[in-house]
Design a protein around this motif. Structure first.
Motif, PDB file in Angstrom:
ATOM      1  N   VAL A 168      44.137  24.443 -33.549  1.00  0.00           N
ATOM      2  CA  VAL A 168      44.697  25.691 -33.025  1.00  0.00           C
ATOM      3  C   VAL A 168      44.509  26.803 -34.051  1.00  0.00           C
ATOM      4  CG1 VAL A 168      46.816  26.876 -32.354  1.00  0.00           C
ATOM      5  CG2 VAL A 168      46.370  24.573 -31.500  1.00  0.00           C
ATOM      6  N   ALA A 171      40.770  27.776 -34.512  1.00  0.00           N
ATOM      7  CA  ALA A 171      40.257  28.672 -33.469  1.00  0.00           C
ATOM      8  C   ALA A 171      40.789  30.087 -33.645  1.00  0.00           C
ATOM      9  CB  ALA A 171      40.640  28.126 -32.096  1.00  0.00           C
ATOM     10  N   MET A 172      42.079  30.213 -33.970  1.00  0.00           N
ATOM     11  CA  MET A 172      42.645  31.551 -34.148  1.00  0.00           C
ATOM     12  C   MET A 172      42.045  32.240 -35.373  1.00  0.00           C
ATOM     13  SD  MET A 172      46.685  31.297 -33.048  1.00  0.00           S
ATOM     14  CE  MET A 172      47.187  30.296 -34.455  1.00  0.00           C
ATOM     15  N   SER A 174      39.242  31.859 -36.756  1.00  0.00           N
ATOM     16  CA  SER A 174      37.807  32.137 -36.661  1.00  0.00           C
ATOM     17  C   SER A 174      37.519  33.586 -36.293  1.00  0.00           C
ATOM     18  CB  SER A 174      37.155  31.214 -35.630  1.00  0.00           C
ATOM     19  OG  SER A 174      37.523  31.583 -34.299  1.00  0.00           O
ATOM     20  N   VAL A 197      40.886  34.799 -26.839  1.00  0.00           N
ATOM     21  CA  VAL A 197      40.906  33.934 -28.020  1.00  0.00           C
ATOM     22  C   VAL A 197      42.105  33.000 -27.981  1.00  0.00           C
ATOM     23  CG1 VAL A 197      41.144  33.893 -30.543  1.00  0.00           C
ATOM     24  CG2 VAL A 197      39.626  35.569 -29.467  1.00  0.00           C
ATOM     25  N   ALA A 201      42.218  28.931 -27.898  1.00  0.00           N
ATOM     26  CA  ALA A 201      42.856  28.251 -29.022  1.00  0.00           C
ATOM     27  C   ALA A 201      43.988  27.327 -28.579  1.00  0.00           C
ATOM     28  CB  ALA A 201      43.395  29.288 -30.020  1.00  0.00           C
TER      29      ALA A 201
END
Length: 209
Positions: A168, A171-172, A174, A197, A201
């Protein structure tokens, strides 16, 4: 330039940190000198050194401010009375939006921390690094706590929450690597990007409604 000059006159530490963050993001931490930061400010190197002893000190202060920005947005939601899944989603939205708005600070942290860790550090600097890592762990712990509450409520999913929280965050976080603002980007378009996004995520931990 007028706004920058005014900031330098009335809030010199803030102005120097802002200039340093932009320089570190655009040139890289290692390639940026105190001279570069001074030129960005249209100031003297001596003025920068009047407030900060070194690039390392600038880095640590930028890191603290990057974390302040994130925690100031996330903490109030984490302790609110909203259901856990709503809290988690809103925390994630604020987290991603703040990453974007303060990306010059966040990118500096992301790109420089490993280099600082590899370099020769003083005892004071090692204490700073420990303090900063504690703050980053605290931010993750806020999300983890809400995720665990969501699992108890049945609105969120994860067999091993401490593992699930890692992708999680991956992904955030990135977003600071690939997001580039467009001149014609509207606030509504930015909010839509943040929503997309967050949706990706959180997909693996959100239960079906």
């Amino acid at each position: 330039m007028a706004q920058q000059s005014e900031a330098l006159a009335y809030e010199p530490r803030d102005a120097i940190l802002e200039a340093a963050a932009w320089c570190f993001m655009e040139r890289g931490f290692n390639a940026t000198s105190i001279d570069d930061i001074a030129r960005q400010l249209s100031a003297t190197k001596g003025m920068v050194y009047h407030y900060f002893d070194s690039k390392a000190e600038l880095f640590f202060e930028i890191h603290h401010r990057a974390m302040d920005a994130l925690l100031d947005e996330v903490r109030p939601v984490a302790s609110s009375a909203l259901p856990a899944s709503q809290r988690f989603s809103e925390m994630a939205r604020r987290y991603v939006k703040t990453l974007i708005v303060t990306r010059h600070y966040q990118r500096t942290v992301s790109e420089a921390v490993q280099m600082v860790l590899r370099s020769s550090t003083t005892e004071t600097q090692r204490q700073q690094l420990t303090s900063l890592q504690d703050r980053r762990n605290h931010c993750e712990a806020l999300f983890l706590s809400v995720l665990e509450q969501g699992i108890e409520e049945g609105s969120m999913l994860a067999q091993r929450p401490r593992i699930a929280i890692k992708p999680v965050f991956g992904a955030m976080n990135s977003v600071i690597s690939w997001y580039h603002p467009r001149e014609d980007e509207t606030p509504e378009q930015l909010d839509q990007l943040v929503a997309e996004v967050v949706d990706v995520a959180l997909k693996g931990v959100m239960g079906s409604n």
